[in-house]
Motif scaffolding. Structure first.
Motif, PDB file in Angstrom:
ATOM      1  N   THR A   1     -11.125 -35.087 -41.672  1.00 48.41           N
ATOM      2  CA  THR A   1     -11.604 -34.347 -40.472  1.00 48.41           C
ATOM      3  C   THR A   1     -12.098 -32.998 -40.820  1.00 48.41           C
ATOM      4  OG1 THR A   1     -11.196 -34.053 -38.040  1.00 48.41           O
ATOM      5  CG2 THR A   1      -9.260 -33.761 -39.340  1.00 48.41           C
ATOM      6  N   CYS A   2     -12.723 -32.442 -39.707  1.00 50.61           N
ATOM      7  CA  CYS A   2     -13.127 -30.900 -39.827  1.00 50.61           C
ATOM      8  C   CYS A   2     -12.734 -30.113 -38.643  1.00 50.61           C
ATOM      9  CB  CYS A   2     -14.778 -31.008 -39.631  1.00 50.61           C
ATOM     10  SG  CYS A   2     -15.655 -32.009 -41.043  1.00 50.61           S
ATOM     11  N   LEU A   3     -12.433 -28.795 -39.055  1.00 56.88           N
ATOM     12  CA  LEU A   3     -12.175 -27.830 -38.324  1.00 56.88           C
ATOM     13  C   LEU A   3     -13.052 -26.835 -38.437  1.00 56.88           C
ATOM     14  CD1 LEU A   3      -8.266 -27.760 -37.991  1.00 56.88           C
ATOM     15  CD2 LEU A   3      -9.755 -28.429 -36.153  1.00 56.88           C
ATOM     16  N   GLN A   4     -13.476 -25.806 -37.388  1.00 55.99           N
ATOM     17  CA  GLN A   4     -14.415 -24.706 -37.468  1.00 55.99           C
ATOM     18  C   GLN A   4     -13.502 -23.372 -37.181  1.00 55.99           C
ATOM     19  OE1 GLN A   4     -18.522 -24.867 -35.817  1.00 55.99           O
ATOM     20  NE2 GLN A   4     -18.530 -26.804 -35.830  1.00 55.99           N
ATOM     21  N   VAL A   5     -13.869 -22.397 -38.204  1.00 53.01           N
ATOM     22  CA  VAL A   5     -13.494 -21.099 -38.002  1.00 53.01           C
ATOM     23  C   VAL A   5     -12.120 -20.903 -37.624  1.00 53.01           C
ATOM     24  CG1 VAL A   5     -14.000 -18.886 -36.500  1.00 53.01           C
ATOM     25  CG2 VAL A   5     -15.665 -20.722 -36.286  1.00 53.01           C
TER      26      VAL A   5
END
Length: 227
Positions: free
Chosen positions: A82-86
């Protein structure tokens, strides 16, 4: 506009001592420089760098990457990523402080970090860091140039830093009109602070991330920034 401040300038203007990293870690740096909310503040190669929020094309590229991972997860319930931003990187071995545009990590890592309400992630919790270049700070995302290394003018870049803390993959989307390509760096060499392998795709080509991800990302709408 991106701004960079060195520890020498901070000491001269505020009468403080200690490294930039020490000041950042204590929470004093933001107060000293009166940094407003809503901006990214990092330490890159010994310089304190303040960057504005990204443009819409910049943000859309990050969303395209996140969407590709989300589609893979919907198509395969066993898909682990999965992804996470900032999100801030918490690193002690390199006295820099990075906020990648995007990080890719295991779903179970995200769940654990969320439950623990941590402020940032450790390097060993991240499988891939992603950066999209902007006109004011592209040189800090790329590998240092040969000319700069010879002249010893180039401080450590994020490319060096991510390799030194052994982030397995670094995806660099370079929006410069002179580049307009995406490069996946892999096989980090901690001692050298360098990645030993790379693969590149021009904008418009389908980008294929190898195992452990094994997904494709369309880049037909990715464009260089305007000159």
């Amino acid at each position: 506009m991106t701004q960079a401040v060195t520890s020498e300038l901070i000491e001269a203007s505020h009468g403080t001592d200690g490294s930039l990293y020490d000041l950042w870690k204590s929470g004093a740096l933001v107060d000293l420089l009166e940094i407003p909310d809503g901006v990214n503040n990092e330490i890159i190669g010994g310089k304190y760098v303040v960057s504005p929020t990204p443009t819409v094309p910049h943000a859309c590229i990050l969303q395209d990457i996140s969407d590709a991972f989300a589609r893979a997860s919907v198509g395969d319930p066993q898909f682990a990523w999965t992804c996470l931003q900032v999100v801030s990187l918490r690193q002690e071995s390199v006295e820099d402080q990075y906020i990648p545009d995007l990080v890719v990590l295991l779903k179970e890592m995200r769940t654990a970090a969320r439950k623990a309400a941590v402020r940032g992630l450790m390097p060993d919790e991240i499988e891939m860091a992603v950066e999209v270049t902007s006109p004011g700070g592209a040189g800090r995302d790329r590998p240092p140039t040969t000319a700069h290394r010879r002249a010893r003018k180039q401080r450590r870049t994020k490319w060096n830093g991510y390799a030194a803390i052994e982030i397995p993959y670094y995806l660099l989307v370079d929006r410069s009109p002179k580049a307009a390509k995406t490069t996946l760096y892999s096989i980090p060499d901690r001692g050298a602070g360098a990645y030993l392998h790379k693969e590149s795709w021009e904008f418009g080509e389908t980008l294929h991330l190898p195992e452990p991800f094994d997904i494709e990302i369309e880049t037909t709408e990715w464009e260089p920034w305007w000159l």
